[in-house]
Design a protein around this motif. Structure first.
Motif, PDB file in Angstrom:
ATOM      1  N   HIS A 140       0.839  -1.197   0.000  1.00  0.00           N
ATOM      2  CA  HIS A 140       0.000   0.000   0.000  1.00  0.00           C
ATOM      3  C   HIS A 140       0.879   1.254   0.000  1.00  0.00           C
ATOM      4  CE1 HIS A 140      -3.165   2.861   1.000  1.00  0.00           C
ATOM      5  NE2 HIS A 140      -2.381   3.304   1.980  1.00  0.00           N
ATOM      6  N   ILE A 141       1.896   1.264   0.840  1.00  0.00           N
ATOM      7  CA  ILE A 141       2.796   2.423   0.897  1.00  0.00           C
ATOM      8  C   ILE A 141       3.479   2.617  -0.457  1.00  0.00           C
ATOM      9  CG2 ILE A 141       4.849   3.413   1.989  1.00  0.00           C
ATOM     10  CD1 ILE A 141       4.018   1.922   4.563  1.00  0.00           C
ATOM     11  N   GLN A 142       3.882   1.517  -1.094  1.00  0.00           N
ATOM     12  CA  GLN A 142       4.502   1.602  -2.416  1.00  0.00           C
ATOM     13  C   GLN A 142       3.544   2.212  -3.433  1.00  0.00           C
ATOM     14  OE1 GLN A 142       5.660  -2.651  -2.561  1.00  0.00           O
ATOM     15  NE2 GLN A 142       7.619  -1.897  -3.329  1.00  0.00           N
ATOM     16  N   GLU A 143       2.292   1.757  -3.410  1.00  0.00           N
ATOM     17  CA  GLU A 143       1.308   2.244  -4.376  1.00  0.00           C
ATOM     18  C   GLU A 143       1.021   3.736  -4.183  1.00  0.00           C
ATOM     19  OE1 GLU A 143      -1.992  -0.371  -3.728  1.00  0.00           O
ATOM     20  OE2 GLU A 143      -1.068  -2.002  -4.852  1.00  0.00           O
ATOM     21  N   VAL A 144       0.896   4.164  -2.941  1.00  0.00           N
ATOM     22  CA  VAL A 144       0.575   5.565  -2.662  1.00  0.00           C
ATOM     23  C   VAL A 144       1.780   6.470  -2.896  1.00  0.00           C
ATOM     24  CG1 VAL A 144      -0.121   7.192  -0.856  1.00  0.00           C
ATOM     25  CG2 VAL A 144      -1.281   4.982  -1.056  1.00  0.00           C
TER      26      VAL A 144
END
Length: 82
Positions: free
Chosen positions: A29-33
């Motif tokens: 999730h952190i990577q995507e955001v």
């Protein structure tokens, strides 16, 4: 907390890990955001280096946390507000 204008990034990293765990946020999730690579996220979350301001802002967004939550505890805010 900030001391003499400098962020204690190891403490901030500890708070980021805690918030991530509490909210069940994945590294994916952190990577995507944020658009960060895994190794950058790992280094930032474990306090291996200080985040740039732009990185810090994106991490706040990815974690759904304010900068204040990551920089200061409630006790520290009480001191600041006095």
């Amino acid at each position: 907390m900030c001391y003499n204008g400098f962020m204690n990034y190891k403490t901030v990293a500890e708070r980021m890990r805690k918030i991530r765990k509490e909210k069940g946020i994945t590294v994916t999730h952190i990577q995507e955001v944020s658009g960060f690579k895994y190794f950058i996220i790992r280094r930032l979350l474990w306090g291996e280096r200080a985040p740039r301001l732009s990185e810090f802002a994106l991490l706040c967004i990815a974690l759904g946390a304010s900068a204040d939550e990551l920089l200061y505890t409630e006790e520290e805010w009480e001191i600041i507000e006095k």
